[in-house]
Motif scaffolding. Structure first.
Motif, PDB file in Angstrom:
ATOM      1  N   LYS A  32      21.104 -22.862 -54.389  1.00 39.89           N
ATOM      2  CA  LYS A  32      22.322 -23.891 -55.345  1.00 39.89           C
ATOM      3  C   LYS A  32      23.130 -23.195 -54.780  1.00 39.89           C
ATOM      4  CE  LYS A  32      24.198 -19.178 -55.382  1.00 39.89           C
ATOM      5  NZ  LYS A  32      24.447 -17.684 -56.425  1.00 39.89           N
ATOM      6  N   ASN A  33      23.315 -22.660 -52.913  1.00 40.90           N
ATOM      7  CA  ASN A  33      23.791 -23.461 -51.607  1.00 40.90           C
ATOM      8  C   ASN A  33      23.672 -24.447 -51.198  1.00 40.90           C
ATOM      9  OD1 ASN A  33      25.824 -20.866 -52.455  1.00 40.90           O
ATOM     10  ND2 ASN A  33      23.768 -19.497 -50.853  1.00 40.90           N
ATOM     11  N   GLU A  34      22.253 -25.100 -51.375  1.00 42.19           N
ATOM     12  CA  GLU A  34      21.966 -25.909 -50.122  1.00 42.19           C
ATOM     13  C   GLU A  34      22.510 -27.563 -51.764  1.00 42.19           C
ATOM     14  OE1 GLU A  34      18.047 -24.774 -48.991  1.00 42.19           O
ATOM     15  OE2 GLU A  34      17.851 -25.881 -50.488  1.00 42.19           O
ATOM     16  N   LEU A  35      22.427 -27.126 -52.615  1.00 41.87           N
ATOM     17  CA  LEU A  35      22.968 -28.071 -53.624  1.00 41.87           C
ATOM     18  C   LEU A  35      24.966 -28.380 -53.521  1.00 41.87           C
ATOM     19  CD1 LEU A  35      22.558 -30.573 -55.528  1.00 41.87           C
ATOM     20  CD2 LEU A  35      23.148 -28.301 -57.528  1.00 41.87           C
ATOM     21  N   GLU A  36      24.990 -27.087 -53.260  1.00 45.91           N
ATOM     22  CA  GLU A  36      26.916 -27.142 -53.285  1.00 45.91           C
ATOM     23  C   GLU A  36      26.601 -28.309 -51.873  1.00 45.91           C
ATOM     24  OE1 GLU A  36      30.761 -24.408 -53.054  1.00 45.91           O
ATOM     25  OE2 GLU A  36      28.249 -23.576 -53.006  1.00 45.91           O
ATOM     26  N   THR A  37      26.461 -27.465 -50.611  1.00 47.77           N
ATOM     27  CA  THR A  37      26.740 -28.567 -49.173  1.00 47.77           C
ATOM     28  C   THR A  37      26.077 -29.627 -49.661  1.00 47.77           C
ATOM     29  OG1 THR A  37      26.140 -26.939 -48.314  1.00 47.77           O
ATOM     30  CG2 THR A  37      25.915 -28.459 -46.371  1.00 47.77           C
ATOM     31  N   PHE A  38      24.928 -29.950 -50.256  1.00 36.32           N
ATOM     32  CA  PHE A  38      24.894 -31.296 -50.517  1.00 36.32           C
ATOM     33  C   PHE A  38      26.033 -32.339 -50.638  1.00 36.32           C
ATOM     34  CE2 PHE A  38      23.504 -34.523 -52.779  1.00 36.32           C
ATOM     35  CZ  PHE A  38      22.640 -36.044 -52.113  1.00 36.32           C
ATOM     36  N   MET A  39      26.597 -31.860 -51.938  1.00 36.85           N
ATOM     37  CA  MET A  39      27.044 -32.782 -53.043  1.00 36.85           C
ATOM     38  C   MET A  39      28.998 -32.471 -51.857  1.00 36.85           C
ATOM     39  SD  MET A  39      26.528 -33.685 -55.870  1.00 36.85           S
ATOM     40  CE  MET A  39      25.345 -33.771 -57.206  1.00 36.85           C
ATOM     41  N   THR A  40      29.281 -31.480 -51.482  1.00 37.89           N
ATOM     42  CA  THR A  40      30.628 -31.843 -50.727  1.00 37.89           C
ATOM     43  C   THR A  40      29.894 -32.987 -49.572  1.00 37.89           C
ATOM     44  OG1 THR A  40      30.048 -29.662 -49.941  1.00 37.89           O
ATOM     45  CG2 THR A  40      31.304 -30.167 -52.544  1.00 37.89           C
ATOM     46  N   GLN A  41      29.272 -32.880 -48.741  1.00 38.46           N
ATOM     47  CA  GLN A  41      29.473 -32.472 -47.227  1.00 38.46           C
ATOM     48  C   GLN A  41      28.685 -34.125 -47.259  1.00 38.46           C
ATOM     49  OE1 GLN A  41      30.814 -30.743 -45.103  1.00 38.46           O
ATOM     50  NE2 GLN A  41      31.615 -29.294 -46.989  1.00 38.46           N
ATOM     51  N   GLN A  42      27.334 -34.272 -47.857  1.00 37.82           N
ATOM     52  CA  GLN A  42      26.527 -35.464 -47.641  1.00 37.82           C
ATOM     53  C   GLN A  42      26.918 -36.897 -48.908  1.00 37.82           C
ATOM     54  OE1 GLN A  42      22.849 -32.412 -47.084  1.00 37.82           O
ATOM     55  NE2 GLN A  42      22.198 -34.762 -46.822  1.00 37.82           N
ATOM     56  N   ALA A  43      26.984 -36.392 -50.163  1.00 33.67           N
ATOM     57  CA  ALA A  43      28.074 -37.165 -51.376  1.00 33.67           C
ATOM     58  C   ALA A  43      28.931 -36.777 -51.353  1.00 33.67           C
ATOM     59  CB  ALA A  43      26.918 -36.534 -52.468  1.00 33.67           C
ATOM     60  N   LEU A  44      29.851 -36.558 -51.197  1.00 32.29           N
ATOM     61  CA  LEU A  44      31.170 -36.111 -50.639  1.00 32.29           C
ATOM     62  C   LEU A  44      31.124 -35.891 -52.506  1.00 32.29           C
ATOM     63  CD1 LEU A  44      32.484 -38.498 -47.797  1.00 32.29           C
ATOM     64  CD2 LEU A  44      31.999 -36.557 -48.194  1.00 32.29           C
ATOM     65  N   ILE A  45      30.750 -35.284 -53.624  1.00 30.93           N
ATOM     66  CA  ILE A  45      31.178 -35.199 -54.500  1.00 30.93           C
ATOM     67  C   ILE A  45      31.337 -34.154 -54.898  1.00 30.93           C
ATOM     68  CG2 ILE A  45      29.929 -34.986 -56.859  1.00 30.93           C
ATOM     69  CD1 ILE A  45      28.399 -37.804 -55.795  1.00 30.93           C
ATOM     70  N   PHE A  46      32.749 -33.997 -55.134  1.00 28.88           N
ATOM     71  CA  PHE A  46      33.554 -32.882 -55.425  1.00 28.88           C
ATOM     72  C   PHE A  46      33.852 -31.959 -56.814  1.00 28.88           C
ATOM     73  CE2 PHE A  46      34.186 -34.771 -51.253  1.00 28.88           C
ATOM     74  CZ  PHE A  46      33.883 -33.176 -50.817  1.00 28.88           C
ATOM     75  N   GLY A  47      32.089 -31.558 -57.819  1.00 32.03           N
ATOM     76  CA  GLY A  47      32.562 -31.456 -59.163  1.00 32.03           C
ATOM     77  C   GLY A  47      32.797 -30.166 -58.964  1.00 32.03           C
ATOM     78  N   ASP A  48      32.385 -28.884 -60.499  1.00 27.16           N
ATOM     79  CA  ASP A  48      32.029 -27.187 -60.327  1.00 27.16           C
ATOM     80  C   ASP A  48      31.178 -26.813 -59.851  1.00 27.16           C
ATOM     81  OD1 ASP A  48      35.569 -26.504 -59.632  1.00 27.16           O
ATOM     82  OD2 ASP A  48      35.487 -27.764 -61.938  1.00 27.16           O
ATOM     83  N   GLU A  49      31.387 -26.203 -59.253  1.00 31.04           N
ATOM     84  CA  GLU A  49      29.625 -25.840 -58.793  1.00 31.04           C
ATOM     85  C   GLU A  49      29.466 -24.708 -60.181  1.00 31.04           C
ATOM     86  OE1 GLU A  49      27.759 -26.575 -56.564  1.00 31.04           O
ATOM     87  OE2 GLU A  49      29.502 -27.987 -55.745  1.00 31.04           O
ATOM     88  N   GLY A  50      28.212 -24.847 -60.899  1.00 38.69           N
ATOM     89  CA  GLY A  50      27.517 -24.543 -61.949  1.00 38.69           C
ATOM     90  C   GLY A  50      27.730 -22.817 -61.834  1.00 38.69           C
ATOM     91  N   TYR A  51      27.311 -22.650 -60.867  1.00 41.33           N
ATOM     92  CA  TYR A  51      26.782 -20.243 -60.847  1.00 41.33           C
ATOM     93  C   TYR A  51      28.433 -20.244 -60.646  1.00 41.33           C
ATOM     94  CZ  TYR A  51      28.962 -21.562 -55.562  1.00 41.33           C
ATOM     95  OH  TYR A  51      29.702 -21.520 -54.942  1.00 41.33           O
ATOM     96  N   ILE A  52      29.066 -21.072 -60.717  1.00 36.94           N
ATOM     97  CA  ILE A  52      30.756 -20.111 -61.155  1.00 36.94           C
ATOM     98  C   ILE A  52      30.915 -19.038 -62.713  1.00 36.94           C
ATOM     99  CG2 ILE A  52      32.172 -21.240 -58.711  1.00 36.94           C
ATOM    100  CD1 ILE A  52      33.691 -23.126 -61.012  1.00 36.94           C
ATOM    101  N   PHE A  53      29.551 -20.653 -63.701  1.00 34.79           N
ATOM    102  CA  PHE A  53      29.748 -19.637 -64.934  1.00 34.79           C
ATOM    103  C   PHE A  53      29.094 -19.313 -65.121  1.00 34.79           C
ATOM    104  CE2 PHE A  53      31.441 -24.473 -63.689  1.00 34.79           C
ATOM    105  CZ  PHE A  53      32.680 -24.893 -64.880  1.00 34.79           C
TER     106      PHE A  53
END
Length: 394
Positions: free
Chosen positions: A338-359
Motif C-alpha cells: 500500500k505504501n509503494e502504491l501511494e508513492t508510485f501514484m503521487t511521485q511517479q504517475a502524479l495521480i492524487f486520488g484517495d488511498e484505499g487504506y484510509i477506508f
C-alpha cells in the motif's frame, strides 16, 4: 446545455485537496489536478452563482433560521426526485453530514457500545465512533469480481449482540459505488429492527445515480422503518456546495429527533449560515437540469476509465460504479504494498486520488478516483498512469 469542459484553477484558493497535493509532492507541475476529496473540479451550477449574487444584493447577513423557501425546496426535492413525502418538521439542519454522524453516535449510543459499519467505507464513520469512545463493529462487504455485496449472515450476528446499538449505513456506498436495491435495504432494516438497532443512513450521494440504477431512501420503504432511522442528505456533493456546509438531516420519529437536537445543542451548534440555506433552496428548485447533464458526464467518465484500464492496464480491476462519482480501483495485482502504491501514484504517475487504506484494511491496495472533472483531465491522468507503469515495469 451546460459546459463541463471548464477546469477551474483552485491552486491558491485554500482547496483542501489542492493544498494536500502540494504537501504530498511540492514539486507537482502546475497543470496536475487532484482527484481525491469528493468535491468537483467543475464550476458550481450557474443558477446558484447568479441566484446568490441577486440574493446578496438586497439581503442582510444576520442570524437566520430555516426559511419556508428552504424547507419547501427540500420536501419538494425528496418528493420529486426520490418519491418520498416528508413533513417540514422532520428536517433538522446540520453544518455537514459528518458532524451529524458524530452527533448521532453520541445521541443514540453510550460509551463502550458497538456501532456497526460496512468497510471499506467512508473513513469519518470510524472517527465518529472511536472519537466518542464507542467500538467499531465491522460487517465487512463481500467482494465478488467487480461488485460488492452485504454479508447478511454476519450482519445478523453482529446486530444480535445487545451491546451493538447502531448501524451507520452508506447508501449509495462510498467508496465502492453500490446503489443498494430495495430488497437489500429491506433485509438490512429487518435485521436491525428485530434486534433493536437504530440506523443512521448517510445518503449524501443519493442524487448521483447512474443510468440503469435507482436510489431508494431507506425510510421510504415503510412507516416502521421510517420511525427507526435517521436519513442524512445534503446538496453538497450533488451541486458542488461542500464549502457552504449545509446538510439536511431528516428524522420522522419525534423522540429520535428530539434526542438528536438535544445532543447537538449540548455540543453548541444549531442554525446554519444564511448563504447555505439560500444555496440549498436554489439548487433544489432551479438546478435539476444541471444535475441530469452532470450525471451523463460521470457516466461518460466512468466508461472512459473502464475502457482505458481494460485495454492498457488490465492488472487494475475497476469496481462497477452504480452511483456516486467516486470510482474504486483494485490495484493489488500491480504487486505493490500500500505504501509503494501511494508513492508510485503521487511521485511517479502524479495521480492524487484517495488511498484505499484510509477506508479500512480491506481497502489496502485500492485507489479511490474522483470522476467529477472535465473528461480531458481524466484522459491526461490515465495517460500519465500508463507511461509511469511502463517505465516501472521496464
Amino acid at each position: 446545455m451546460y459546459n463541463f469542459s471548464v477546469n477551474p484553477d483552485r491552486a491558491d484558493s485554500g482547496s483542501v485537496k489542492w493544498s494536500a497535493m502540494k504537501k504530498i509532492n511540492p514539486q507537482v507541475p502546475s497543470k496536475i489536478v487532484p482527484l481525491s476529496i469528493a468535491d468537483m473540479e467543475l464550476m458550481t451550477p450557474p443558477e446558484i452563482i447568479s441566484g446568490l449574487q441577486a440574493f446578496l444584493s438586497h439581503t442582510v447577513l444576520g442570524y437566520t433560521i430555516p426559511t419556508k423557501g428552504y424547507l419547501h425546496a427540500i420536501s419538494n426535492w425528496m418528493q420529486q426526485r426520490h418519491n418520498w413525502t416528508i413533513d417540514h418538521s422532520w428536517i433538522v439542519p446540520s453544518p455537514g453530514v459528518v458532524p451529524a454522524l458524530f452527533n448521532a453516535v453520541r445521541a443514540f449510543t453510550e460509551e463502550g457500545d458497538g456501532v456497526i459499519i460496512m468497510p471499506p467505507v467512508y473513513h469519518p464513520f470510524s472517527r465518529a465512533i472511536t472519537k466518542n469512545n464507542r467500538r467499531i463493529i465491522e460487517n465487512s462487504l463481500l467482494k465478488k469480481g467487480t461488485d460488492y455485496y452485504i454479508d447478511f449472515d454476519d450482519l445478523e450476528k453482529k446486530a444480535h449482540n445487545p451491546k451493538n446499538k447502531l448501524l451507520i449505513l452508506c447508501s449509495p456506498h462510498n467508496p465502492v459505488g453500490r446503489v443498494w436495491t430495495k430488497k437489500e435495504l429491506q433485509k438490512i432494516a429487518d435485521i436491525c429492527l428485530s434486534n433493536n438497532v437504530n440506523i443512521v443512513s448517510d445518503e449524501i450521494h443519493s442524487d448521483i445515480v447512474l443510468p440503469g440504477y435507482r436510489h431508494t431512501v431507506l425510510a421510504s420503504l415503510n412507516d416502521t422503518i421510517a420511525e427507526n432511522c435517521i436519513i442524512c442528505t445534503a446538496p453538497s456533493k450533488t451541486f458542488n456546495l461542500a464549502g457552504l456546509q449545509v446538510s439536511n438531516i431528516i428524522i420522522k420519529n419525534d423522540l429520535l429527533r428530539r434526542q438528536f437536537i438535544s445532543t447537538a445543542v449540548k455540543a453548541g451548534y444549531g442554525a446554519l449560515n444564511i448563504i447555505g440555506y439560500k444555496a440549498c433552496e436554489i439548487a433544489y428548485t432551479e438546478c435539476s437540469a444541471w444535475l441530469d447533464q452532470f450525471i451523463l458526464l460521470i457516466a461518460k467518465n466512468k466508461t472512459l476509465c473502464e475502457d482505458f484500464i481494460r485495454e492498457n492496464i488490465p492488472q487494475i480491476k475497476i469496481t462497477n460504479m452504480e452511483g456516486t462519482y467516486l470510482q474504486w480501483w483494485d490495484c493489488r495485482a500491480l504487486g505493490m504494498t500500500k505504501n509503494e502504491l501511494e508513492t508510485f501514484m503521487t511521485q511517479q504517475a502524479l495521480i492524487f486520488g484517495d488511498e484505499g487504506y484510509i477506508f479500512g484494511h480491506s481497502g489496502d491496495g485500492f485507489e479511490r478516483i474522483n470522476l467529477a472533472c472535465p473528461t480531458s483531465i481524466l484522459e491526461s491522468t490515465l495517460n500519465r498512469l500508463k507511461t509511469a507503469l511502463n517505465k516501472t515495469l521496464d
